[in-house]
Design a protein around this motif. Structure first.
Motif, PDB file in Angstrom:
ATOM      1  N   LYS A 194     -20.437  95.650  34.073  1.00  0.00           N
ATOM      2  CA  LYS A 194     -20.488  97.099  33.893  1.00  0.00           C
ATOM      3  C   LYS A 194     -19.420  97.507  32.879  1.00  0.00           C
ATOM      4  CE  LYS A 194     -21.532 100.996  36.753  1.00  0.00           C
ATOM      5  NZ  LYS A 194     -22.618 101.312  35.853  1.00  0.00           N
TER       6      LYS A 194
ATOM      7  N   ASN B 249      -9.955  98.846  46.346  1.00  0.00           N
ATOM      8  CA  ASN B 249     -11.082  97.925  46.545  1.00  0.00           C
ATOM      9  C   ASN B 249     -10.828  96.981  47.707  1.00  0.00           C
ATOM     10  OD1 ASN B 249     -12.625  99.039  44.546  1.00  0.00           O
ATOM     11  ND2 ASN B 249     -11.847  97.691  42.944  1.00  0.00           N
TER      12      ASN B 249
ATOM     13  N   CYS C  21     -16.065 103.558  52.560  1.00  0.00           N
ATOM     14  CA  CYS C  21     -16.600 103.644  51.202  1.00  0.00           C
ATOM     15  C   CYS C  21     -17.963 104.331  51.255  1.00  0.00           C
ATOM     16  CB  CYS C  21     -16.714 102.243  50.602  1.00  0.00           C
ATOM     17  SG  CYS C  21     -17.304 102.295  48.903  1.00  0.00           S
TER      18      CYS C  21
ATOM     19  N   SER D 267     -19.582 105.862  48.596  1.00  0.00           N
ATOM     20  CA  SER D 267     -20.357 105.834  47.349  1.00  0.00           C
ATOM     21  C   SER D 267     -19.565 104.995  46.350  1.00  0.00           C
ATOM     22  CB  SER D 267     -20.534 107.245  46.780  1.00  0.00           C
ATOM     23  OG  SER D 267     -19.317 107.712  46.226  1.00  0.00           O
ATOM     24  N   GLN D 268     -20.111 104.884  45.153  1.00  0.00           N
ATOM     25  CA  GLN D 268     -19.409 104.143  44.095  1.00  0.00           C
ATOM     26  C   GLN D 268     -18.418 105.035  43.343  1.00  0.00           C
ATOM     27  OE1 GLN D 268     -22.364 101.546  41.870  1.00  0.00           O
ATOM     28  NE2 GLN D 268     -23.747 102.540  43.322  1.00  0.00           N
ATOM     29  N   HIS D 269     -18.287 106.298  43.762  1.00  0.00           N
ATOM     30  CA  HIS D 269     -17.429 107.252  43.062  1.00  0.00           C
ATOM     31  C   HIS D 269     -16.184 107.562  43.901  1.00  0.00           C
ATOM     32  CE1 HIS D 269     -20.468 108.279  39.989  1.00  0.00           C
ATOM     33  NE2 HIS D 269     -21.320 107.976  40.943  1.00  0.00           N
TER      34      HIS D 269
ATOM     35  N   THR E 236     -16.372 105.038  37.330  1.00  0.00           N
ATOM     36  CA  THR E 236     -16.823 105.988  38.351  1.00  0.00           C
ATOM     37  C   THR E 236     -15.651 106.508  39.195  1.00  0.00           C
ATOM     38  OG1 THR E 236     -17.302 104.116  39.786  1.00  0.00           O
ATOM     39  CG2 THR E 236     -19.148 105.036  38.550  1.00  0.00           C
TER      40      THR E 236
ATOM     41  N   GLU F 178     -24.974 109.542  41.824  1.00  0.00           N
ATOM     42  CA  GLU F 178     -25.134 109.096  43.219  1.00  0.00           C
ATOM     43  C   GLU F 178     -24.775 110.145  44.272  1.00  0.00           C
ATOM     44  OE1 GLU F 178     -22.603 105.806  44.319  1.00  0.00           O
ATOM     45  OE2 GLU F 178     -23.943 105.185  45.941  1.00  0.00           O
TER      46      GLU F 178
ATOM     47  N   TYR G 248     -27.465 102.991  39.980  1.00  0.00           N
ATOM     48  CA  TYR G 248     -26.838 102.201  38.911  1.00  0.00           C
ATOM     49  C   TYR G 248     -27.207 100.710  38.985  1.00  0.00           C
ATOM     50  CZ  TYR G 248     -24.155 106.468  39.691  1.00  0.00           C
ATOM     51  OH  TYR G 248     -23.802 107.763  39.948  1.00  0.00           O
TER      52      TYR G 248
END
Ligand code: ZN
Length: 405
Positions: free
Chosen positions: A2, A136, A146, A148-150, A178, A264, A276
């Motif tokens: 990515k 992370n 967690c 979402s990816q944002h 993100t 998202e 994504y």
């Protein structure tokens, strides 16, 4: 792999960039926003399937700024209302980035304590990357946190010879993929919004910056509106709206709202989209543009369900020199056929008055392809005004798109 784009490292020079690009915005005919206390409470946006991870990140030696839970919740809900009302104005319904709420209805904030002293998580010493690594790790150990990816990451201002509650700073403040970073300080409080005072102006600087950086974290590139949109609505948030937010009319462009519609955390409750997941650019055919002396006419064909935004900007084009890019969503033309969709747009020169080089020198015409799952792919067509002949169709060679903004 990515790709990541790093925005707004030169956050404090945005005004200079805007001035240098000749960007001019007329505010006189548009009423300024009412003070927060006089604004009607924003209607809660429609429920979302995914929520932005709101993280208050500390070093191993500092504490949250007092009152953060209420102050930040008020600001997050107000900002959610702004994004929701702009989405509604642009025809997408009252949809905004999702927030996890506490039982009391406040925005839930996850407080994480890092392994290093707070000074190690600075703007200038790679603090953002160290912090993301630890976040992370936390998400791996606590996947339930967690959503979402944002992620929206807030750190307390540094308190040292240079920074304090009256001149906050020192910590990361930009969008990074993100994720986006913002800061907290004692007067970061919605009650000062729109106030003609030092605290009011300071709040616009940091809350406007927060609103703008969150846009990056939700997939938005820098962009400006057309001359007509700026005259009607003020300053685009992803242009220099971080300097006007709360003080003067500030808005989201149609091109930005189209990206948010497929971002998202804007997905309505019940959405089953895996966001994504697309990493290959689609086939793009029949790209052609013509200049008729007053407007560019652009058309192309993509797989059905993809969307396209075009951005016209002056040189230079690298990161943080793109605040001036005037955005035009292409409209699907007719119904899809054989799994393909044609899109087209007319870009009148009269809508590009915020740019200084129009029809005089080279400019860039960027195409952004938007997948149904929110993935984006971008390419650049040179717009060499010295060689463009009126009414002569230009068909670029095969275009190479790269993933990202
Ligand atoms: Zn920016």
């Amino acid at each position: 792999m990515k790709s990541f784009s790093l925005f707004s490292l030169s956050f404090l020079s945005v005004a200079a960039v805007g001035a240098a690009s000749g960007a001019q915005v007329v505010f006189d005919d548009i009423p300024a926003p009412a003070p927060v206390a006089e604004q009607p409470a924003a209607e809660a946006p429609l429920p979302s399937e995914h929520q932005v991870n709101v993280i208050y990140f500390l070093g191993n030696d500092n504490e949250p700024v007092p009152g953060y839970e209420t102050r930040l919740s008020d600001i997050l809900l107000h900002l959610q209302g702004f994004y929701g009302s702009e989405m509604q104005r642009n025809g997408y319904g009252n949809r905004s980035f999702g927030l996890r709420l506490t039982p009391e209805g406040r925005a839930a904030i996850l407080v994480l304590r890092g392994k290093l002293p707070s000074a190690e998580y600075g703007y200038d010493n790679g603090g953002a990357w160290k912090c993301l690594e630890e976040i992370n790790e936390h998400f791996k150990a606590h996947p339930e946190d967690c959503r979402s990816q944002h992620s929206f990451i807030i750190m307390p201002t540094f308190y040292n010879a240079e920074y304090n509650d009256d001149t906050p700073g020192g910590v990361p403040f930009f969008g990074l993929g993100t994720n986006c970073f913002a800061l907290d300080y004692a007067h970061f409080d919605l009650r000062y919004l729109g106030e003609d005072s030092d605290r009011g102006r300071l709040l616009t600087k940091w809350y406007g910056g927060f609103a703008h950086e969150l846009g990056h974290g939700l997939n938005l590139p820098h962009n400006n509106g057309s001359a007509t949109e700026n005259a009607a609505h003020g300053t685009a948030l992803l242009n220099c709206g971080n300097y006007t937010f709360g003080l003067k009319p500030t808005y989201l462009t149609p091109a930005s709202c189209r990206l948010l519609d497929r971002s998202e955390t804007f997905a309505p409750q019940g959405s089953t989209t895996t966001y994504y997941a697309t990493h290959e650019a689609p086939a793009v055919e029949d790209v052609a543009y013509t200049f008729d002396g007053a407007a560019l006419h652009l058309s192309l064909t993509t797989p059905a369900d993809w969307l396209v935004n075009a951005y016209v900007q002056d040189p230079p084009y690298y990161v943080n020199q793109d605040y001036d890019a005037v955005a035009f969503p292409l409209a699907p033309t007719g119904a899809p056929a054989d799994g393909k969709q044609t899109h087209s747009v007319t870009i009148p020169l009269s809508e590009l008055t915020s740019l200084s080089h129009t029809a005089k020198a080279e400019q860039a015409l960027d195409l952004l392809l938007l997948a149904p799952d929110g993935s984006r792919f971008r390419t650049r067509l040179p717009l060499d005004w010295a060689t463009i002949k009126p009414n002569q169709e230009i068909k670029p060679d095969k275009l190479e798109f790269s993933e990202g903004y």
